[in-house]
Design a protein around this motif. Structure first.
Motif, PDB file in Angstrom:
ATOM      1  N   LEU A 113      36.623  48.282  35.149  1.00 32.72           N
ATOM      2  CA  LEU A 113      36.923  48.639  36.540  1.00 32.72           C
ATOM      3  C   LEU A 113      36.643  47.478  37.500  1.00 32.72           C
ATOM      4  N   PRO A 114      35.439  46.904  37.513  1.00 36.66           N
ATOM      5  CA  PRO A 114      35.226  45.763  38.423  1.00 36.66           C
ATOM      6  C   PRO A 114      36.049  44.538  38.041  1.00 36.66           C
ATOM      7  N   LEU A 115      36.309  44.352  36.746  1.00 40.89           N
ATOM      8  CA  LEU A 115      37.097  43.207  36.310  1.00 40.89           C
ATOM      9  C   LEU A 115      38.522  43.293  36.848  1.00 40.89           C
ATOM     10  N   GLY A 116      39.118  44.468  36.768  1.00 41.33           N
ATOM     11  CA  GLY A 116      40.473  44.640  37.281  1.00 41.33           C
ATOM     12  C   GLY A 116      40.551  44.486  38.791  1.00 41.33           C
ATOM     13  N   LEU A 117      39.596  45.058  39.503  1.00 45.33           N
ATOM     14  CA  LEU A 117      39.585  44.938  40.959  1.00 45.33           C
ATOM     15  C   LEU A 117      39.404  43.485  41.384  1.00 45.33           C
TER      16      LEU A 117
END
Length: 263
Positions: A113-117
């Motif tokens: 999730l944080p990687l994609g954002l």
């Protein structure tokens, strides 16, 4: 396992690979929730089944990228040398330390999730040119260390590692056209080693550890066709669209697993 389940797996593998192959992701990370929630594959057998999908599906996209010369260069070698030993460690951890699907889903959500954002934000609002230039070429040793860590994670999750390596390397400034073939090559080879490791562990360990061979082959055949089509589409898509697609895929699967982990 019924033939209708196998057909569902084939269609799922095909559709997912068409979308994910252009950005160097095999699609296994999206196939996991389908196998867990729809097709009923038990944990931890879902992990080697997903690795088997990568083994069968991988050559589709790789053949296309090889024709375009995308598999040459040091990046592919560095990723493979790092992820191969890492996936063996990850398989052992998955069997003996993290067998439950709840923890499994939570770890995926926290990671992706944080990687994609982050990748979407860097694409929409890129850093200053001087800072960006300094990140264009991460060093060889740092890439290898990253690949080892991702190999461990990929061995635990059954995703080969491309869905993690892709967003990180593209976020660091490397073009998608360079990263995608290298990430898929690393995913394919580590999946071969990972699936073999799980098969060997199943001989000495009780429980559903061996892959579901029928379903893994069915999904993989769909991914084989879908991956070839997706790799064929990549040169026709602009870099910004590919980066947003990669970030969106990582964000989407992170959200999906977050919802499943708390439900």
């Amino acid at each position: 396992m019924t033939w209708s389940t196998g057909c569902s797996g084939f269609v799922a593998g095909l559709l997912i690979a068409v979308v994910t192959a252009p950005v160097g992701v095999s699609g296994a990370v999206f196939l996991l929730p389908v196998q867990l929630s729809v097709l009923g594959v038990p944990s931890p057998a879902v992990t080697p089944t997903n690795l088997l999908y990568n083994v069968v599906a991988g050559p589709g996209a790789l053949i296309r990228y090889a024709r375009n010369g995308g598999l040459t260069g040091p990046l592919t070698t560095r990723l493979v040398l790092g992820t191969l030993p890492g996936v063996v460690v990850g398989a052992v951890v998955r069997v003996f330390v993290v067998p439950g699907p709840g923890i499994f889903r939570a770890l995926v959500a926290v990671l992706l999730l944080p990687l994609g954002l982050w990748l979407c934000l860097r694409t929409v609002r890129p850093p200053r040119r001087d800072a960006d230039a300094a990140r264009q070429h991460p060093s060889g040793p740092s890439v290898t260390v990253l690949a080892v860590a991702v190999g461990v994670v990929g061995g635990i999750y059954g995703i080969g590692g491309g869905s993690i390596l892709g967003p990180i390397l593209v976020g660091l400034g490397l073009p998608v056209a360079m990263v995608a073939p290298a990430a898929l090559a690393a995913t394919f080879l580590t999946s071969v080693v990972g699936a073999t490791t799980y098969a060997l562990l199943s001989l000495t360990t009780t429980g559903p550890i061996a892959p579901d061979w029928f379903l893994g082959l069915a999904c993989g055949l769909g991914g084989l066709l879908g991956g070839y089509l997706g790799a064929h589409l990549q040169p026709r898509l602009p870099e910004t669209a590919l980066r947003l697609l990669l970030g969106g895929l990582a964000t989407g699967v992170g959200l999906l697993y977050a919802v499943q982990a708390v439900s």
